[in-house]
Design a protein around this motif. Structure first.
Motif, PDB file in Angstrom:
ATOM      1  N   GLY A 156       0.806  -1.223   0.000  1.00 56.20           N
ATOM      2  CA  GLY A 156       0.000   0.000   0.000  1.00 56.20           C
ATOM      3  C   GLY A 156       0.833   1.264   0.000  1.00 56.20           C
ATOM      4  O   GLY A 156       0.390   2.311  -0.482  1.00 56.20           O
ATOM      5  N   HIS A 157       2.048   1.187   0.532  1.00 58.47           N
ATOM      6  CA  HIS A 157       2.866   2.400   0.630  1.00 58.47           C
ATOM      7  C   HIS A 157       4.027   2.406  -0.355  1.00 58.47           C
ATOM      8  O   HIS A 157       5.029   3.081  -0.142  1.00 58.47           O
ATOM      9  CB  HIS A 157       3.298   2.629   2.080  1.00 58.47           C
ATOM     10  CG  HIS A 157       2.095   2.847   2.942  1.00 58.47           C
ATOM     11  ND1 HIS A 157       1.326   3.990   2.849  1.00 58.47           N
ATOM     12  CD2 HIS A 157       1.464   2.035   3.819  1.00 58.47           C
ATOM     13  CE1 HIS A 157       0.278   3.869   3.664  1.00 58.47           C
ATOM     14  NE2 HIS A 157       0.343   2.698   4.256  1.00 58.47           N
ATOM     15  N   CYS A 167      -0.368  10.778   0.865  1.00 66.10           N
ATOM     16  CA  CYS A 167      -0.809   9.581   1.591  1.00 66.10           C
ATOM     17  C   CYS A 167      -0.748   9.870   3.082  1.00 66.10           C
ATOM     18  O   CYS A 167       0.060  10.676   3.533  1.00 66.10           O
ATOM     19  CB  CYS A 167       0.107   8.418   1.234  1.00 66.10           C
ATOM     20  SG  CYS A 167      -0.354   6.866   2.011  1.00 66.10           S
ATOM     21  N   CYS A 169       0.602   8.203   5.171  1.00 58.82           N
ATOM     22  CA  CYS A 169       1.925   7.819   5.679  1.00 58.82           C
ATOM     23  C   CYS A 169       2.929   8.953   5.526  1.00 58.82           C
ATOM     24  O   CYS A 169       4.053   8.868   6.030  1.00 58.82           O
ATOM     25  CB  CYS A 169       2.448   6.573   4.968  1.00 58.82           C
ATOM     26  SG  CYS A 169       3.058   6.878   3.299  1.00 58.82           S
ATOM     27  N   CYS A 174       1.229   7.030  -3.150  1.00 61.17           N
ATOM     28  CA  CYS A 174       1.228   5.627  -2.714  1.00 61.17           C
ATOM     29  C   CYS A 174       0.016   4.911  -3.317  1.00 61.17           C
ATOM     30  O   CYS A 174      -1.018   5.534  -3.582  1.00 61.17           O
ATOM     31  CB  CYS A 174       1.097   5.526  -1.201  1.00 61.17           C
ATOM     32  SG  CYS A 174       2.495   6.156  -0.282  1.00 61.17           S
TER      33      CYS A 174
HETATM   34 ZN    ZN Z   1       1.657   5.805   1.928  1.00 57.58          ZN
END
Ligand code: ZN
Length: 307
Positions: A156-157, A167, A169, A174
């Motif tokens: 996912g990242h 994102c 994160c 991402c």
């Molecule tokens: Zn991410």
């Protein structure tokens, strides 16, 4: 008999699996909030399974629990299960005493990957969860592949568009920022109970933003499939999670994105990426069955040999 539970943000799916691996009973109930609520939910689910016709609770041997969040390999400690309201939880201390049975906990996506592999023939697969967030579990020879620090499958990242959306994160572009349900809802930013379905409907009506979001979703899921096959050469990428309720509308877009991406590459075309995609049937018990297998591995040390 082995018990398996998939503890999700809104509901918990619980199964009893017999020695032949067949589901002997299944119940679903609402998940209560917070660490205490989760412990109560698990205890209630196990008790309810024991009352089902044909199920003898004295034959329960192990309990496996799949939960969102990080599970440190070889421990019973769950952290960052944010959509359960659990920052940190010691399953051994909080849940095991309520059950009086050996308990093992696993990350829910990894448990679902084990379950999907058991319900399907073939040596290797990746289970790609398309939900609020995006993550995958990779199973090779019946075992979860964790990597050195348990991060294997966290596709996912991986950024697939340096100029793409931010994102959660902190990165940009991402896969999760383009294909995660939460990110799509945020980018769509209009009221509605099922934002991703609304996006598909609006795209069908010609809305430009919706068309962009829908295209990004397909491109990002296609990227995840390509990455999983190219890194682990899995026979199949099995899609699951909330977004697969839209499978009939989503899969043709994803297959087209894969074929477009491979059009100029005889190598990529030879991998038949689009043919490796499958989706879990609606209402599949894969995640809970996988949790039961993980719990049962307490005896055999299958599946979780390295934590
Ligand atoms: Zn991410």
């Amino acid at each position: 008999m082995r018990v398996g539970l998939d503890v999700g943000g809104t509901k918990t799916d619980a199964v009893v699996v017999d020695d032949a691996g067949a589901v002997a009973g299944r119940i679903r109930l609402a998940t209560l909030w917070g660490a205490e609520g989760v412990a109560r939910t698990v205890a209630d689910a196990v008790a309810a399974l024991g009352t089902l016709p044909g199920v003898d609770p004295t034959r329960f041997r192990t309990v496996g629990i799949g939960m969102p969040g990080q599970v440190r390999p070889g421990t019973m400690r769950v952290t960052h299960a944010l959509n359960l309201g659990v920052a940190e939880m010691d399953v051994h201390r909080t849940i095991q005493p309520l059950l009086g049975l050996p308990v093992r906990v696993e990350n829910d996506v990894k448990a679902a990957a084990v379950g999907a592999a058991s319900l399907r023939d073939g040596d290797s697969l990746a289970y790609l969860n398309l939900g609020t967030g995006i993550a995958a579990g990779i199973v090779v020879d019946g075992r979860v592949w964790r990597g050195g620090r348990g991060t294997a499958g966290e596709v996912g990242h991986i950024s697939v568009d340096p100029g793409g959306p931010r994102c959660r994160c902190g990165g940009r572009g991402c896969i999760e920022a383009m294909a995660g349900g939460a990110s799509i809802a945020e980018r769509w930013d209009r009221p509605g109970e099922y934002p991703v379905r609304d996006v598909f409907d609006a795209a069908d009506r010609g809305d430009a933003l919706a068309a962009r979001l829908r295209a990004d979703l397909a491109v990002a899921v296609a990227a995840a499939v390509r990455i999983l096959v190219l890194t682990a050469d899995v026979d199949a990428v099995v899609l699951g999670g909330g977004l697969t309720a839209l499978r009939e509308r989503l899969l043709p877009d994803v297959r087209r994105a894969l074929e477009t991406g491979a059009a100029g590459s005889p190598f990529l075309r030879s991998l038949a990426l689009a043919d490796r995609i499958e989706a879990l049937p609606e209402g599949s018990p894969a995640a809970a069955v996988g949790a039961a297998i993980v719990g049962g591995a307490l005896d055999s040390e299958e599946v979780v040999a390295h934590g």
